[in-house]
Scaffold this motif. Sequence first.
Motif, PDB file in Angstrom:
ATOM      1  N   ARG A  51       0.946  -1.320  -0.007  1.00 32.69           N
ATOM      2  CA  ARG A  51      -0.013  -0.068  -0.004  1.00 32.69           C
ATOM      3  C   ARG A  51       1.018   1.325  -0.030  1.00 32.69           C
ATOM      4  O   ARG A  51       2.073   0.896   0.558  1.00 32.69           O
ATOM      5  N   ARG A  52      -0.014   2.270  -0.382  1.00 32.52           N
ATOM      6  CA  ARG A  52       1.049   3.633  -0.434  1.00 32.52           C
ATOM      7  C   ARG A  52       1.689   4.016   0.962  1.00 32.52           C
ATOM      8  O   ARG A  52       2.973   4.322   0.991  1.00 32.52           O
ATOM      9  N   ASP A  64       3.249   1.656   2.916  1.00 34.15           N
ATOM     10  CA  ASP A  64       4.173   1.138   2.808  1.00 34.15           C
ATOM     11  C   ASP A  64       5.504   1.401   2.406  1.00 34.15           C
ATOM     12  O   ASP A  64       6.803   0.816   2.570  1.00 34.15           O
ATOM     13  N   VAL A  65       5.415   2.417   1.449  1.00 33.50           N
ATOM     14  CA  VAL A  65       6.542   2.846   0.674  1.00 33.50           C
ATOM     15  C   VAL A  65       7.810   3.412   1.395  1.00 33.50           C
ATOM     16  O   VAL A  65       8.841   3.058   1.205  1.00 33.50           O
ATOM     17  N   GLY A  66       7.376   3.987   2.546  1.00 36.97           N
ATOM     18  CA  GLY A  66       8.912   4.359   3.216  1.00 36.97           C
ATOM     19  C   GLY A  66       9.531   3.068   3.815  1.00 36.97           C
ATOM     20  O   GLY A  66      10.773   3.228   3.915  1.00 36.97           O
ATOM     21  N   VAL A  67       8.869   1.992   4.283  1.00 36.73           N
ATOM     22  CA  VAL A  67       9.352   0.991   4.984  1.00 36.73           C
ATOM     23  C   VAL A  67      10.085   0.301   3.927  1.00 36.73           C
ATOM     24  O   VAL A  67      11.090  -0.434   3.612  1.00 36.73           O
ATOM     25  N   GLU A  74       2.714   4.986  -7.530  1.00 37.13           N
ATOM     26  CA  GLU A  74       1.212   5.498  -8.414  1.00 37.13           C
ATOM     27  C   GLU A  74       1.414   4.686  -9.639  1.00 37.13           C
ATOM     28  O   GLU A  74       0.257   3.926 -10.079  1.00 37.13           O
ATOM     29  N   ALA A  75       2.478   4.575 -10.206  1.00 32.72           N
ATOM     30  CA  ALA A  75       2.569   3.990 -11.413  1.00 32.72           C
ATOM     31  C   ALA A  75       2.400   2.327 -11.259  1.00 32.72           C
ATOM     32  O   ALA A  75       1.900   1.683 -12.265  1.00 32.72           O
ATOM     33  N   LEU A 117       3.609  -5.460  -6.537  1.00 36.50           N
ATOM     34  CA  LEU A 117       4.653  -5.323  -5.685  1.00 36.50           C
ATOM     35  C   LEU A 117       3.907  -5.881  -4.335  1.00 36.50           C
ATOM     36  O   LEU A 117       2.774  -5.241  -3.871  1.00 36.50           O
ATOM     37  N   VAL A 118       4.321  -6.477  -3.664  1.00 34.71           N
ATOM     38  CA  VAL A 118       3.957  -7.274  -2.395  1.00 34.71           C
ATOM     39  C   VAL A 118       5.007  -6.938  -1.402  1.00 34.71           C
ATOM     40  O   VAL A 118       6.200  -6.906  -1.542  1.00 34.71           O
TER      41      VAL A 118
END
Lengths: 156, 156
Positions: B13-14, B16-19, B49-50, B59-60
Motif C-alpha cells: 500500500r502507499r 508501505d513505501v517508506g518501509v 502510483e505507476a 509489488l507485495v
Amino acid sequence: MAENSSISIRRARRDDVGVIVTMLADDPLGRARERLEHPLPQSYLHAFEALAKAPHIQLVVAEDGEGAVVGCLQLCILPGLSSQGASRGLIEDVRVATHCRSRGIGERLVRWAIAEARARGCRLVELFTHNTRVDAQRFYARLGFQPSHVGMTLRF
Amino acid sequence: MAENSSISIRRARRDDVGVIVTMLADDPLGRARERLEHPLPQSYLHAFEALAKAPHIQLVVAEDGEGAVVGCLQLCILPGLSSQGASRGLIEDVRVATHCRSRGIGERLVRWAIAEARARGCRLVELFTHNTRVDAQRFYARLGFQPSHVGMTLRF
C-alpha cells in the motif's frame, strides 16, 4: 540486400509473427524451444494479442528498404521503487535474420530501444543474454552495457 | 519476532513505501542508489502510483504476525513470443529487513512469486542479481534457479 541506412523500425503487426518466430527459432537455443510449423501454433498468436494489448510493451521489427522484416526486439517499460523510483527498460528477444547479420541492424534496434527507454523516463536498460551467447555479450558491451548481473532462471 | 509461519504476503500500500525504501537502501549497493530522506523524495511516490496502476505488476510485502512489514518483492508478468509464446515472470527488488534475515521470509516471498507466475500462465521466472550478491545467488540456486544468463545493464 538490407543496408543499415535503409532500415526502418516499426511496431510489429499480426502478420509479422511468422517471420519473427522464424528468427527466434534460427539458432541452437531457439531451435530447441520453438515450434516452427505451418500453420503456426496458436500459442504464438495468443501471445501476440497479449503484447498488442500491453501498453508497457513494444514489440518492434526492423524492416529493410523492400519492406522485408529482418530483425526484431521487445522493449518493456517497468516502473519500480528502487533507484529512487526509476523506471527501467527491459530489452528481450533481439534477433536479426541470419542473412542480414553484421550490417548494424541489431545495433539500430538496440539504439532505438535505449532512446525509447530514455524518452519514457527510464534511467536504466537491462537484458538477459544466455551464458553461451558470447558474441551477443561482446556486442552489448560495445554499446556500453556492463555485465553487472547474474541472470537466473527457473523453467517450469 | 517474525517467524516464517506467521508471515503473510499482501499487496503493498502507499503507506508501505517508506518501509520498502528503507529495506532497498539497507545494503552497500542500495545505500549508494537510494535517498532515504524525510519526507521521502516524491519520485518514490510517483513510482508507487505507476505500479499501482500497472495490471501486470504486483509489488507485495511480507508482513509479520504483528503487522510489521519485513520484506518485499516485485513480480512482473511479461508476455512474449519466444518459447512458443510463453509468458515469463520477472522477479525484482527482493528484500528482507536486516533484523529478520535467515528466517525463511525471502524464501516465502520467492515461492509466492513462483506460484503466482505459474498461476498466471508463465513457463519461466527470471531475475537479475548483482554479481557481488553471492549469497543471493546461492539462495536462488537452492530454490532451483539456474545461473543461465548474463544480466547486462546500461545506466544513463
